[in-house]
Design a protein around this motif. Structure first.
Motif, short mmCIF file in Angstrom:
data_model
loop_
_atom_site.label_atom_id
_atom_site.label_comp_id
_atom_site.label_asym_id
_atom_site.label_seq_id
_atom_site.Cartn_x
_atom_site.Cartn_y
_atom_site.Cartn_z
N MET A 206 0.83 -1.20 0.00
CA MET A 206 0.00 0.00 0.00
C MET A 206 0.87 1.26 0.00
SD MET A 206 -2.93 -1.31 2.68
CE MET A 206 -3.74 0.27 2.80
N PHE A 207 1.97 1.25 0.75
CA PHE A 207 2.87 2.40 0.78
C PHE A 207 3.53 2.61 -0.58
CE2 PHE A 207 7.07 4.31 1.72
CZ PHE A 207 6.64 5.50 2.28
N ALA A 208 3.90 1.50 -1.24
CA ALA A 208 4.49 1.61 -2.58
C ALA A 208 3.49 2.19 -3.57
CB ALA A 208 4.99 0.24 -3.04
N GLU A 209 2.22 1.82 -3.44
CA GLU A 209 1.20 2.36 -4.34
C GLU A 209 1.00 3.85 -4.10
OE1 GLU A 209 -2.21 -0.03 -3.66
OE2 GLU A 209 -1.52 -1.68 -4.94
N ILE A 210 1.09 4.28 -2.86
CA ILE A 210 0.98 5.72 -2.57
C ILE A 210 2.12 6.48 -3.24
CG2 ILE A 210 1.08 7.45 -0.73
CD1 ILE A 210 -0.35 5.50 1.08
#
Length: 210
Positions: free
Chosen positions: A102-106
């Motif tokens: 999720m952090f990588a997608e942000i």
């Protein structure tokens, strides 16, 4: 192929992979965490299409509220297929992996920035040019898609009723309630009025009937 297309394909691949993981994991808690990742990836796809309202609602409503209810239902139904009750640490690696993706997608969305993405189509070009996507959604939802919207509401209501009925099923070692028997209860079966003579204390402290 520009950066937005690359981001779209990456987010779509993550959403599809996590959706497959939802039905592949044996552990229900791992399936719930995978479903959270699926919703988050879908919200990122909405943001790429400049549908900010849909993306934010998907995060706030589904991830912030519905998925918490899913976790409660999993715990209440006790649908464990493997030895459980080993504490939170057992699910910690899966939670860390989901949070990392999720952090990588942000970061990927931040890299896209304010690139020119194709706006959501509308039957009225003037409405699409001057109104916000919230206005567009309201106009489409309560005119052309009113019947599917009401049908989805009825289906969700039935799902909530079924979930409540599942939690009320009889299991060994648990207390259950029978609503039909509770409705038929009469006062005379549960309450008995007893008349007792009043007593007063005499001068020496002994009770006397009055």
């Amino acid at each position: 192929m520009n950066f937005e297309m690359i981001a779209f394909y990456l987010l779509a691949a993550v959403a599809l992979s996590s959706a497959v993981a939802v039905i592949s994991f044996r552990n229900p808690v791992h399936s719930v965490l995978s479903l959270v990742l699926t919703f988050f990836s879908t919200a990122c796809l909405w943001l790429l299409l400049q549908a900010e309202f849909l993306g934010i609602v998907l995060v706030l409503v589904y991830i912030g509220a519905v998925m918490i209810l899913f976790l409660f239902v999993v715990m209440m139904l006790n649908v464990h297929t493997a030895p459980q009750r080993e504490g939170f640490i057992k699910y910690f690696p899966v939670a860390i992996a989901v949070a990392a993706v999720m952090f990588a997608e942000i970061l990927l969305l931040l890299g896209v920035g304010k690139g020119a993405a194709q706006a959501m189509p509308s039957a009225d070009p003037a409405l699409a040019a001057h109104a916000s996507n919230l206005h567009w959604i309201a106009e489409a939802l309560f005119t052309r898609y009113m019947l599917p919207f009401e049908t989805a509401a009825v289906i969700l209501t039935v799902a909530v009723v079924v979930a409540v009925l599942l939690t009320l099923r009889r299991r060994a070692g648990t207390k259950t309630q029978n609503p039909s028997e509770q409705v038929l209860v009469r006062r005379d079966d549960r309450v008995r009025l007893v008349k007792m003579a009043a007593t007063v204390k005499s001068e020496d402290g002994a009770p006397e009937a009055k």
